[in-house]
Design a protein around this motif. Sequence first.
Motif, PDB file in Angstrom:
ATOM      1  N   ARG A   1      -8.158  14.059 -12.972  1.00  0.00           N
ATOM      2  CA  ARG A   1      -8.539  14.329 -14.382  1.00  0.00           C
ATOM      3  C   ARG A   1      -7.615  14.213 -15.265  1.00  0.00           C
ATOM      4  O   ARG A   1      -8.006  13.512 -16.253  1.00  0.00           O
ATOM      5  N   GLY A   2      -6.463  14.543 -15.178  1.00  0.00           N
ATOM      6  CA  GLY A   2      -5.342  14.706 -16.156  1.00  0.00           C
ATOM      7  C   GLY A   2      -4.889  13.274 -16.461  1.00  0.00           C
ATOM      8  O   GLY A   2      -4.831  12.936 -17.724  1.00  0.00           O
ATOM      9  N   VAL A   3      -4.847  12.537 -15.538  1.00  0.00           N
ATOM     10  CA  VAL A   3      -4.316  11.042 -15.754  1.00  0.00           C
ATOM     11  C   VAL A   3      -5.537  10.316 -16.446  1.00  0.00           C
ATOM     12  O   VAL A   3      -5.143   9.564 -17.405  1.00  0.00           O
ATOM     13  N   ALA A   4      -6.725  10.497 -16.100  1.00  0.00           N
ATOM     14  CA  ALA A   4      -7.850   9.934 -16.964  1.00  0.00           C
ATOM     15  C   ALA A   4      -7.784  10.570 -18.373  1.00  0.00           C
ATOM     16  O   ALA A   4      -8.228   9.531 -19.245  1.00  0.00           O
ATOM     17  N   MET A   5      -7.466  11.544 -18.563  1.00  0.00           N
ATOM     18  CA  MET A   5      -7.587  11.724 -19.994  1.00  0.00           C
ATOM     19  C   MET A   5      -6.254  11.406 -20.736  1.00  0.00           C
ATOM     20  O   MET A   5      -6.666  11.175 -22.215  1.00  0.00           O
ATOM     21  N   ARG A   6      -5.318  11.269 -19.985  1.00  0.00           N
ATOM     22  CA  ARG A   6      -3.866  10.912 -20.640  1.00  0.00           C
ATOM     23  C   ARG A   6      -4.098   9.218 -20.988  1.00  0.00           C
ATOM     24  O   ARG A   6      -3.562   8.812 -21.935  1.00  0.00           O
ATOM     25  N   GLU A   7      -4.691   8.504 -20.024  1.00  0.00           N
ATOM     26  CA  GLU A   7      -4.586   7.130 -20.014  1.00  0.00           C
ATOM     27  C   GLU A   7      -5.947   6.597 -20.282  1.00  0.00           C
ATOM     28  O   GLU A   7      -6.010   5.261 -20.216  1.00  0.00           O
ATOM     29  N   LYS A   8      -6.846   7.185 -20.596  1.00  0.00           N
ATOM     30  CA  LYS A   8      -8.245   6.868 -20.913  1.00  0.00           C
ATOM     31  C   LYS A   8      -9.062   6.277 -19.628  1.00  0.00           C
ATOM     32  O   LYS A   8     -10.304   6.306 -19.675  1.00  0.00           O
ATOM     33  N   SER A   9      -8.442   6.150 -18.651  1.00  0.00           N
ATOM     34  CA  SER A   9      -9.232   5.854 -17.529  1.00  0.00           C
ATOM     35  C   SER A   9      -8.040   6.046 -16.126  1.00  0.00           C
ATOM     36  O   SER A   9      -6.756   6.114 -16.516  1.00  0.00           O
ATOM     37  N   ILE A  10      -8.295   6.100 -14.933  1.00  0.00           N
ATOM     38  CA  ILE A  10      -7.672   6.248 -13.708  1.00  0.00           C
ATOM     39  C   ILE A  10      -6.984   4.836 -13.453  1.00  0.00           C
ATOM     40  O   ILE A  10      -7.823   3.813 -13.457  1.00  0.00           O
ATOM     41  N   PRO A  11      -5.753   4.415 -13.163  1.00  0.00           N
ATOM     42  CA  PRO A  11      -5.172   3.308 -12.992  1.00  0.00           C
ATOM     43  C   PRO A  11      -6.236   2.615 -11.742  1.00  0.00           C
ATOM     44  O   PRO A  11      -6.439   3.241 -10.796  1.00  0.00           O
ATOM     45  N   VAL A  12      -6.278   1.294 -11.755  1.00  0.00           N
ATOM     46  CA  VAL A  12      -7.255   0.647 -10.714  1.00  0.00           C
ATOM     47  C   VAL A  12      -6.632   0.310  -9.449  1.00  0.00           C
ATOM     48  O   VAL A  12      -7.246   0.316  -8.569  1.00  0.00           O
ATOM     49  N   LYS A  13      -5.387   0.556  -9.560  1.00  0.00           N
ATOM     50  CA  LYS A  13      -4.676   0.787  -8.374  1.00  0.00           C
ATOM     51  C   LYS A  13      -5.050   1.801  -7.292  1.00  0.00           C
ATOM     52  O   LYS A  13      -4.702   1.636  -6.177  1.00  0.00           O
ATOM     53  N   VAL A  14      -5.174   2.930  -8.044  1.00  0.00           N
ATOM     54  CA  VAL A  14      -5.731   4.061  -7.329  1.00  0.00           C
ATOM     55  C   VAL A  14      -7.206   3.976  -6.858  1.00  0.00           C
ATOM     56  O   VAL A  14      -8.088   4.055  -7.547  1.00  0.00           O
TER      57      VAL A  14
ATOM     58  N   GLN B   1       0.700  -1.234   0.077  1.00  0.00           N
ATOM     59  CA  GLN B   1       0.021  -0.031   0.150  1.00  0.00           C
ATOM     60  C   GLN B   1       0.873   1.237  -0.123  1.00  0.00           C
ATOM     61  O   GLN B   1       1.927   1.092   0.768  1.00  0.00           O
ATOM     62  N   VAL B   2       0.414   2.340  -0.796  1.00  0.00           N
ATOM     63  CA  VAL B   2       1.083   3.543  -0.650  1.00  0.00           C
ATOM     64  C   VAL B   2       0.184   4.624  -0.510  1.00  0.00           C
ATOM     65  O   VAL B   2      -0.808   4.664  -0.710  1.00  0.00           O
ATOM     66  N   LEU B   3       0.529   5.570   0.415  1.00  0.00           N
ATOM     67  CA  LEU B   3      -0.113   6.789   0.850  1.00  0.00           C
ATOM     68  C   LEU B   3       0.374   7.737   0.009  1.00  0.00           C
ATOM     69  O   LEU B   3       1.704   8.364   0.420  1.00  0.00           O
ATOM     70  N   ILE B   4      -0.269   8.499  -0.803  1.00  0.00           N
ATOM     71  CA  ILE B   4       0.417   9.923  -1.272  1.00  0.00           C
ATOM     72  C   ILE B   4      -0.356  11.068  -0.723  1.00  0.00           C
ATOM     73  O   ILE B   4      -1.510  11.136  -0.674  1.00  0.00           O
ATOM     74  N   PHE B   5       0.274  11.940   0.001  1.00  0.00           N
ATOM     75  CA  PHE B   5      -0.345  13.210   0.564  1.00  0.00           C
ATOM     76  C   PHE B   5       0.095  14.466  -0.242  1.00  0.00           C
ATOM     77  O   PHE B   5       1.126  14.862  -0.462  1.00  0.00           O
ATOM     78  N   VAL B   6      -1.268  15.166  -0.289  1.00  0.00           N
ATOM     79  CA  VAL B   6      -0.823  16.415  -0.947  1.00  0.00           C
ATOM     80  C   VAL B   6      -1.299  17.460   0.039  1.00  0.00           C
ATOM     81  O   VAL B   6      -2.617  17.563   0.335  1.00  0.00           O
TER      82      VAL B   6
ATOM     83  N   SER C   1       4.283   0.662 -10.905  1.00  0.00           N
ATOM     84  CA  SER C   1       5.256   0.151 -10.077  1.00  0.00           C
ATOM     85  C   SER C   1       4.726  -1.377  -9.866  1.00  0.00           C
ATOM     86  O   SER C   1       3.629  -1.574  -9.069  1.00  0.00           O
ATOM     87  N   PRO C   2       5.651  -2.302  -9.983  1.00  0.00           N
ATOM     88  CA  PRO C   2       5.187  -3.641  -9.383  1.00  0.00           C
ATOM     89  C   PRO C   2       5.155  -3.780  -7.998  1.00  0.00           C
ATOM     90  O   PRO C   2       4.709  -4.997  -7.412  1.00  0.00           O
ATOM     91  N   ASP C   3       5.663  -2.832  -7.423  1.00  0.00           N
ATOM     92  CA  ASP C   3       6.185  -2.869  -5.825  1.00  0.00           C
ATOM     93  C   ASP C   3       4.733  -2.396  -5.034  1.00  0.00           C
ATOM     94  O   ASP C   3       4.677  -2.107  -4.060  1.00  0.00           O
ATOM     95  N   VAL C   4       4.016  -1.735  -5.996  1.00  0.00           N
ATOM     96  CA  VAL C   4       2.810  -1.116  -5.359  1.00  0.00           C
ATOM     97  C   VAL C   4       1.260  -1.866  -5.735  1.00  0.00           C
ATOM     98  O   VAL C   4       1.197  -2.055  -7.175  1.00  0.00           O
ATOM     99  N   GLN C   5       0.626  -2.053  -5.112  1.00  0.00           N
ATOM    100  CA  GLN C   5      -0.841  -2.732  -5.388  1.00  0.00           C
ATOM    101  C   GLN C   5      -1.961  -1.916  -5.043  1.00  0.00           C
ATOM    102  O   GLN C   5      -3.241  -2.066  -5.429  1.00  0.00           O
ATOM    103  N   ASP C   6      -1.945  -0.927  -3.895  1.00  0.00           N
ATOM    104  CA  ASP C   6      -2.999  -0.293  -3.455  1.00  0.00           C
ATOM    105  C   ASP C   6      -2.340   1.377  -3.318  1.00  0.00           C
ATOM    106  O   ASP C   6      -1.435   1.683  -2.556  1.00  0.00           O
ATOM    107  N   VAL C   7      -3.232   2.336  -4.017  1.00  0.00           N
ATOM    108  CA  VAL C   7      -2.838   3.743  -3.607  1.00  0.00           C
ATOM    109  C   VAL C   7      -4.109   4.400  -3.132  1.00  0.00           C
ATOM    110  O   VAL C   7      -5.048   4.203  -3.531  1.00  0.00           O
TER     111      VAL C   7
END
Length: 432
Positions: A251-264, A158-163, A228-234
Amino acid sequence: MTISRRSFPGRNGARGAQRTARPYRISATYAFPRRALAFLLVLSILAPGCATRVENVLQPPEVTARDASRVNMLVATTRKPSGSPGKLYTGERGTAISLNSVAVSIPPDRNRKIGEVQWPSRVPPNPEKEFAVLEVTKADTERQALEWFRKNRNAKRQVLIFVHGFNNTYADAVFRLAQIVHDAGTDAAPILFTWPSRGRAFDYLYDRESANYSRRALEDLILQVAKSPDVQDVTILAHSMGGWLAAEALRGVAMREKSIPVKVRNVILASPDIDIDVFRRQFVEMGPKRPHFAILTSTRDKALEVSGWLSGGVDRVGGSDLRPYASVLEELGVSVIDTSTVATKDPLGHNTFADSPEIVAMLGRRLAGQTLASGEATFADRVGVAAANLAGSAARVAVAAPASVISGEAREVLKRELTPSTGQMVNGQIMY
């Protein structure tokens, strides 16, 4: 092209829900600029970035505390580097993303209370009673960043990203994430994304543009972590103005990749300083495969009240009463937690997510994938939560509000407004 706002929550959410025929109106408190300037003055006095405290506190102490806790984090920043080892980065804008691994010492539990950041009273700090940075290592290559992941990952990867939000220095953001990680009791690998905030109350507009400046960098970070293969849950935790930045990046990720990664899987917006109309567009443009959102709101948040004045009188998501819309938002994967009645040490009511022991504990349970047991319902009842299931990506919080508060017509309009448009013209309008 017109946008129907009659059902979307504003400052007086419950009242607006009952009167769906009346258009959404700009808040009547738009007495700008004199009143807003007065509140900015209050912000400058009460906010954590006041000028009276010791600065350049990131120099390692000469000794360590025997029972101190240690939090290791990876810090990504778009700030301009500082020549001072006690500051590391300024509030100005850099031309690249810089990565550092930072180790923070937290005083023994006997010398502190949950929710508190014991800011150093001198340099170097006293780790027995104050937060201190023990070690800073620059990550010069992607390989070094990957090595940090492998070293700090837990069993669930698991990864926690804090903004962080407005009015935060680099040190503010580092110490706050360390406090949250420690007090929440999570072993998720913590990553801080810190953008160029000057840490001054009167630099609100500069900070907002700096958040805008940093959108692409946060997008890249989210994608690199998710791939990253070392990450399963964000899980992404964003506070205040950082909530706008996080929503924009997703929103930018979704527009670039066509969807938000399922790990997020989870996004927690604490007191988000987001124009309520802008959030509707961000949410729609993320597409149908969105992570689960939890929004912590408070109608007593004075900082967001000032932000609304500065932004044309439009309500902020984190300062609105969303409870009457909880069941509709629930269907769209959005939980609402009203913290208006939760005790906080912050006189502005803006930092409840981090300084309230109850809220911090709840964040920890969510990160741990635990479920709120029936025996712990006292807190839930106090903040207006009828039931809570905090188990990973299936997290749900149903807020106590009778279904009749919002009309069937308003429910359908709201669901339609928060769902991607078909692009078809109906009655001379294309829903946007």
